[in-house]
Design an enzyme around this catalytic site. Structure first.
Site, mmCIF file in Angstrom:
data_model
loop_
_atom_site.group_PDB
_atom_site.id
_atom_site.type_symbol
_atom_site.label_atom_id
_atom_site.label_comp_id
_atom_site.label_asym_id
_atom_site.label_seq_id
_atom_site.Cartn_x
_atom_site.Cartn_y
_atom_site.Cartn_z
ATOM 1 N N LYS A 13 0.376 66.406 78.039
ATOM 2 C CA LYS A 13 1.089 67.256 77.067
ATOM 3 C C LYS A 13 1.308 66.515 75.748
ATOM 4 C CE LYS A 13 4.751 67.922 79.700
ATOM 5 N NZ LYS A 13 4.432 67.090 80.892
ATOM 6 N N ARG A 161 6.840 52.804 79.210
ATOM 7 C CA ARG A 161 8.104 53.469 79.502
ATOM 8 C C ARG A 161 8.719 52.922 80.783
ATOM 9 N NH1 ARG A 161 7.095 59.835 78.868
ATOM 10 N NH2 ARG A 161 8.543 59.784 80.631
ATOM 11 N N ARG A 172 9.751 62.193 89.703
ATOM 12 C CA ARG A 172 9.515 63.121 88.580
ATOM 13 C C ARG A 172 8.569 64.242 89.006
ATOM 14 N NH1 ARG A 172 7.645 58.740 84.488
ATOM 15 N NH2 ARG A 172 7.076 60.475 83.130
HETATM 16 P P1 AMP Z 1 9.184 63.179 79.598
HETATM 17 O O1 AMP Z 1 9.034 62.209 78.461
HETATM 18 O O2 AMP Z 1 8.963 64.598 79.186
HETATM 19 O O3 AMP Z 1 8.389 62.778 80.812
HETATM 20 O O4 AMP Z 1 10.738 63.104 80.027
HETATM 21 C C1 AMP Z 1 11.302 61.893 80.498
HETATM 22 C C2 AMP Z 1 12.618 62.196 81.198
HETATM 23 O O5 AMP Z 1 13.532 62.786 80.277
HETATM 24 C C3 AMP Z 1 12.539 63.193 82.359
HETATM 25 O O6 AMP Z 1 12.136 62.581 83.574
HETATM 26 C C4 AMP Z 1 13.956 63.705 82.401
HETATM 27 O O7 AMP Z 1 14.836 62.751 82.979
HETATM 28 C C5 AMP Z 1 14.313 63.792 80.922
HETATM 29 N N1 AMP Z 1 13.965 65.110 80.319
HETATM 30 C C6 AMP Z 1 13.047 65.337 79.339
HETATM 31 N N2 AMP Z 1 13.012 66.641 79.028
HETATM 32 C C7 AMP Z 1 13.912 67.253 79.825
HETATM 33 C C8 AMP Z 1 14.324 68.608 79.994
HETATM 34 N N3 AMP Z 1 13.793 69.608 79.263
HETATM 35 N N4 AMP Z 1 15.288 68.868 80.918
HETATM 36 C C9 AMP Z 1 15.827 67.891 81.659
HETATM 37 N N5 AMP Z 1 15.482 66.594 81.565
HETATM 38 C C10 AMP Z 1 14.532 66.271 80.646
#
Ligand code: AMP
Length: 216
Positions: A13, A161, A172
């Site tokens: 994404k 990360r 996740r």
């Molecule tokens: P990502 O970078 O999108 O993989 O997000 C990393 C982490 O941020 C996720 O594993 C969640 O802990 C948190 N996170 C990001 N976006 C959301 C969302 N829309 N709702 C809830 N938690 C989020």
């Protein structure tokens, strides 16, 4: 044009959102990036989110909905945005609908990036980014042309990360299947959901997304 990219962690994404940003002059709204910035700044939101993110759990809906609503109100979003990582629950999807209606905005497309679970762990645990410009790389699939030097900006520092380790990735993925995948029927019932093959090469996925955007 306002677009949602949906898909599991590691589906690509972020990579595709960055390409759409350039091609269509849209703004990438990555809720994960925003939360990581909040954690780094030590803000109240960051303090609430940190432990949940480190464990691979979702941050509560009310915090996420308020955060994205404020962000969409910023002037740079007026020309259109790509949501990357939001919505992640049905409550967030419903809140987004009312939020967009209140702001007089519409969704152009919701694009699902389909990828099999078994390749995601390898994709995520091998990824890293340039600390200076954010360009994305992978230990096996996308190495810098010159080892240790960013192709894009020449930077020599890279970062990974904290939540890209195998145990957290598995949590996740569970969160994706339990809480995020149920959004797919929500959007397909509305007739706005289109799928692309996230297993294809990066350029091929970009072409498929362009086809979806052009056809909608
Ligand atoms: P990502 O970078 O999108 O993989 O997000 C990393 C982490 O941020 C996720 O594993 C969640 O802990 C948190 N996170 C990001 N976006 C959301 C969302 N829309 N709702 C809830 N938690 C989020």
């Amino acid at each position: 044009m306002n677009v949602i990219l949906l898909g599991p962690p590691g589906a690509g994404k972020g990579t595709q959102a960055k390409r759409l940003e350039k091609r269509h002059k849209l703004v990438q709204l990555s809720t994960g990036d925003m939360l990581r910035a909040a954690v780094a700044s030590g803000s109240e939101l960051g303090q609430k989110a940190k432990a949940l993110m480190d464990a691979g759990h979702l941050v509560p809906d009310d915090l996420m909905i308020a955060m994205i609503s404020d962000r969409i109100d910023q002037p740079d979003c007026a020309g259109g945005f790509i949501l990357d990582g939001f919505p992640r629950t049905t409550a967030q999807a419903e809140a987004l609908d009312s939020m967009l209606a209140e702001k007089g905005l519409k969704l152009h497309s919701v694009i699902e990036m389909k990828v099999n679970d078994d390749i995601l762990v390898g994709r995520i645990t091998g990824r890293f980014t340039c600390a200076k410009c954010g360009a994305g790389y992978h230990d096996s699939f996308q190495k810098p042309k010159e080892p240790g030097v960013c192709d894009n900006c020449g930077g020599t520092e890279f970062k990974r990360r904290a939540d890209d380790n195998e145990a957290t990735v598995r949590t996740r993925l569970e969160a994706y299947h339990a809480q995020t995948a149920p959004i797919l029927p929500y959007y397909s019932d509305k007739g706005v959901l289109k799928a692309v093959d996230g297993m294809a090469g990066i350029d091929e996925v970009t072409d498929q997304i362009e086809d979806v955007l052009g056809a909608a």
